[in-house]
Design a protein around this motif. Structure first.
Motif, PDB file in Angstrom:
ATOM      1  N   ILE A 122      -1.794   0.012 -12.107  1.00  0.00           N
ATOM      2  CA  ILE A 122      -0.609   0.156 -11.992  1.00  0.00           C
ATOM      3  C   ILE A 122      -1.151  -0.981 -10.610  1.00  0.00           C
ATOM      4  CG2 ILE A 122       1.833   0.876 -10.772  1.00  0.00           C
ATOM      5  CD1 ILE A 122       1.232   2.133 -13.148  1.00  0.00           C
ATOM      6  N   TYR A 123      -0.826  -3.017 -11.688  1.00  0.00           N
ATOM      7  CA  TYR A 123      -1.020  -3.477 -11.025  1.00  0.00           C
ATOM      8  C   TYR A 123       0.162  -3.749  -9.749  1.00  0.00           C
ATOM      9  CZ  TYR A 123      -4.917  -4.766 -13.713  1.00  0.00           C
ATOM     10  OH  TYR A 123      -5.997  -4.468 -14.114  1.00  0.00           O
ATOM     11  N   THR A 124      -0.445  -4.190  -8.163  1.00  0.00           N
ATOM     12  CA  THR A 124       1.202  -4.277  -7.935  1.00  0.00           C
ATOM     13  C   THR A 124       0.504  -5.096  -6.732  1.00  0.00           C
ATOM     14  OG1 THR A 124       2.090  -3.197  -6.305  1.00  0.00           O
ATOM     15  CG2 THR A 124       0.043  -2.100  -6.034  1.00  0.00           C
ATOM     16  N   ASP A 125       1.516  -5.207  -4.931  1.00  0.00           N
ATOM     17  CA  ASP A 125       0.438  -6.234  -4.069  1.00  0.00           C
ATOM     18  C   ASP A 125      -0.206  -6.066  -2.779  1.00  0.00           C
ATOM     19  OD1 ASP A 125       2.891  -4.376  -3.490  1.00  0.00           O
ATOM     20  OD2 ASP A 125       3.990  -6.036  -2.588  1.00  0.00           O
ATOM     21  N   VAL A 126      -0.527  -4.438  -2.863  1.00  0.00           N
ATOM     22  CA  VAL A 126      -1.239  -3.477  -2.428  1.00  0.00           C
ATOM     23  C   VAL A 126      -2.699  -3.474  -2.999  1.00  0.00           C
ATOM     24  CG1 VAL A 126       0.234  -2.785   0.088  1.00  0.00           C
ATOM     25  CG2 VAL A 126      -0.381  -1.532  -2.416  1.00  0.00           C
ATOM     26  N   ASP A 127      -4.150  -3.257  -2.845  1.00  0.00           N
ATOM     27  CA  ASP A 127      -4.872  -3.166  -3.491  1.00  0.00           C
ATOM     28  C   ASP A 127      -5.682  -0.895  -4.043  1.00  0.00           C
ATOM     29  OD1 ASP A 127      -5.936  -2.202  -0.932  1.00  0.00           O
ATOM     30  OD2 ASP A 127      -8.315  -3.624  -1.555  1.00  0.00           O
ATOM     31  N   GLY A 128      -4.633  -0.732  -4.052  1.00  0.00           N
ATOM     32  CA  GLY A 128      -5.229   1.090  -3.946  1.00  0.00           C
ATOM     33  C   GLY A 128      -3.717   1.325  -2.973  1.00  0.00           C
ATOM     34  N   VAL A 129      -3.790   2.842  -2.973  1.00  0.00           N
ATOM     35  CA  VAL A 129      -3.231   4.095  -2.368  1.00  0.00           C
ATOM     36  C   VAL A 129      -3.575   3.945  -0.814  1.00  0.00           C
ATOM     37  CG1 VAL A 129      -2.295   6.342  -1.910  1.00  0.00           C
ATOM     38  CG2 VAL A 129      -2.245   4.928  -4.458  1.00  0.00           C
ATOM     39  N   TYR A 130      -2.633   3.921  -0.209  1.00  0.00           N
ATOM     40  CA  TYR A 130      -3.963   3.845   1.357  1.00  0.00           C
ATOM     41  C   TYR A 130      -3.275   5.284   1.682  1.00  0.00           C
ATOM     42  CZ  TYR A 130      -4.804  -0.965   1.785  1.00  0.00           C
ATOM     43  OH  TYR A 130      -5.908  -2.308   1.516  1.00  0.00           O
ATOM     44  N   THR A 131      -3.683   5.284   3.380  1.00  0.00           N
ATOM     45  CA  THR A 131      -3.375   6.525   4.431  1.00  0.00           C
ATOM     46  C   THR A 131      -2.217   6.517   5.002  1.00  0.00           C
ATOM     47  OG1 THR A 131      -3.883   5.141   5.801  1.00  0.00           O
ATOM     48  CG2 THR A 131      -5.510   6.944   5.062  1.00  0.00           C
ATOM     49  N   THR A 132      -1.277   5.064   4.668  1.00  0.00           N
ATOM     50  CA  THR A 132       0.719   5.490   4.517  1.00  0.00           C
ATOM     51  C   THR A 132      -0.185   3.723   4.170  1.00  0.00           C
ATOM     52  OG1 THR A 132       2.111   5.857   6.223  1.00  0.00           O
ATOM     53  CG2 THR A 132       0.212   4.889   7.271  1.00  0.00           C
TER      54      THR A 132
END
Ligand code: ADP
Ligand code: ASP
Ligand code: MG
Length: 406
Positions: A171-181
């Motif tokens: 899943i390519y998006t505008d952040v480089d991964g899932v963050y703590t929030t």
């Protein structure tokens, strides 16, 4: 050789230059010998624009026709990406949901995928094509166009990966991964290298829109290897959603803080306290296809009780209207509602073995003078309903209180 499904979100497809960028990335994967299926969202802002346009014509748009309108954003995107791929010398073919035959139920605006006919896609892949599929859409048995709910392209991506037994869904998006929030709210948020399905499911259902919840459900059910990555960076492993709970010695108690501002609360006051009343209140709400989230029934006094629950804000008026008709029937006193609330949640599998998380959360909020309106807990999450004006403060305070910035 691997079969990879790559999904690119609206921001990644946001301009002609960015679309060409996506084409270059896809070309690189193909050059490495992989088969690539690409799922795309509408260009950023387009779905919102189409919804607003529909509302200018009809305040409460007809659900079937709304899907006809809002599915067009993705159709434009697949055509444009295929042009960019062809321009880069690749063989590419676009498909709308209906052309693939992504069969869904007929719940317009929030349809569920029932099956995917993957024969044409496979044939195209075998003849060296990149296959580009419109996210967010399908068709029902009768051939009506349906859409899968906001953020639904994620689910298209994962469902295709499951149907094709792909090696990975990226899943390519505008952040480089899932963050703590959400890093937009808390700049100190940290990227997680891995997160369990269970945690991701909670985070998605509690409002972290980085992945649509149904995509996580699908990935868990069909064992799809799912990764979130940035389309703006060439390096980086992103975040892998894993089945295993981390074997790390020091499992963090809390993995992330999720929030949702699309919430509304309804309360039925003075409900006669007798068996069957919850069903009488919530049955008609379910019949109207309105999803209910938190439910609280107070301890009865004087033979009556109050009954509160939360719904998605977009369904607030509809739910209120249903309750008004229920009120007389069950002899309740009054219906009150508040659509300026939000929900903030702490999520973590480590919570199972650590009591005291709830009290730490309540203390942190109390110290900021934030009033809690409703509470709900499960084994791996604690959620509170707050006045919407406290949302950002609460998220920041909890992120810090649980040392997520360290
Ligand atoms: P796309 O258009 O690519 O589908 P979305 O806007 O749907 O992108 O999802 C990505 C956004 O999700 C990020 O820009 C970020 O603001 C938001 N987000 C919310 N919670 C998180 C989280 N825990 N980790 C990363 N991003 C998050
Ligand atoms: N374009 C749709 C939306 O904005 C689907 C998606 O982006 O996943 O919700
Ligand atoms: Mg999204």
């Amino acid at each position: 050789m691997a079969l990879i499904v790559q999904k690119y979100g609206g921001t990644s497809m946001g301009s002609p230059e960015r679309i060409k960028n996506v084409a270059r990335r896809v070309a690189r994967f193909q050059a490495q010998g992989h088969q690539v299926v690409v799922v795309v969202s509408a260009m950023s802002g387009e779905t919102n624009r189409l919804i607003a346009l529909a509302r200018e014509i009809q305040a409460d748009p007809d659900p079937r026709e709304l899907d006809v309108v809002i599915s067009t954003g993705e159709q434009v995107a697949i055509g444009l990406l295929c042009m960019a791929l062809k321009d880069a010398g690749l063989k590419a073919r676009s498909y709308t949901g209906g052309q693939v035959r992504i069969l869904t139920d007929d719940a317009f605006n929030k349809a569920r995928i029932l099956s995917i006919d993957e024969a044409n896609i496979r044939a195209d892949l075998d003849s060296g094509h990149v296959v580009v599929v419109a996210g967010f859409q399908g068709v029902d048995e009768a051939g009506n166009i349906t859409t899968l709910g906001r953020g639904g392209s994620d689910t298209t991506g994962v469902a295709l990966a499951a149907a094709l037994k792909a090696d990975e869904c990226q899943i390519y998006t505008d952040v480089d991964g899932v963050y703590t929030t959400d890093p937009r709210i808390v700049p100190e948020a940290r990227k997680l290298d891995t997160v369990t399905f269970e945690e991701m499911l909670e985070m998605a259902s509690l409002g972290s829109k980085v992945l649509q919840i149904r995509s996580v459900e699908f990935a868990g059910k069909y064992k799809v290897k799912l990764r979130v990555l940035s389309s703006f960076q060439d390096e980086g492993e992103g975040t892998l959603i894993t089945v295993e709970e981390g074997k790390k010695m020091e499992q963090p108690i809390i993995s992330g803080i999720a929030f949702n501002r699309d919430e509304a609360k309804l309360t039925v006051l003075g409900v006669p306290d007798r068996p069957g009343v919850a069903y009488q209140v919530l049955g008609p709400i379910a019949d109207a296809n309105i999803d209910v989230d938190m439910i609280i029934q107070n301890v009865g006094h004087d033979g009556s009780t109050d009954f509160s629950f939360t719904v998605n804000r977009s369904e607030f008026e509809k739910a209120k209207a249903v309750l008004e008709s229920v009120r007389q029937h069950i002899g309740a006193r009054e219906i009150i509602g508040d659509n300026r609330i939000c929900k903030v949640s702490a999520v973590g599998v480590g919570m199972r073995s650590h009591p005291g998380v709830a009290s730490q959360m309540f203390r942190a909020l109390a110290e900021e003078g934030i009033n809690i309106q409703m509470i709900s807990t499960s084994e791996i999450k604690i959620s509170v309903v707050l006045d919407e004006k406290y949302l950002e403060l609460a998220v920041r305070v909890l992120h810090k209180s649980f040392d997520l910035d360290k």
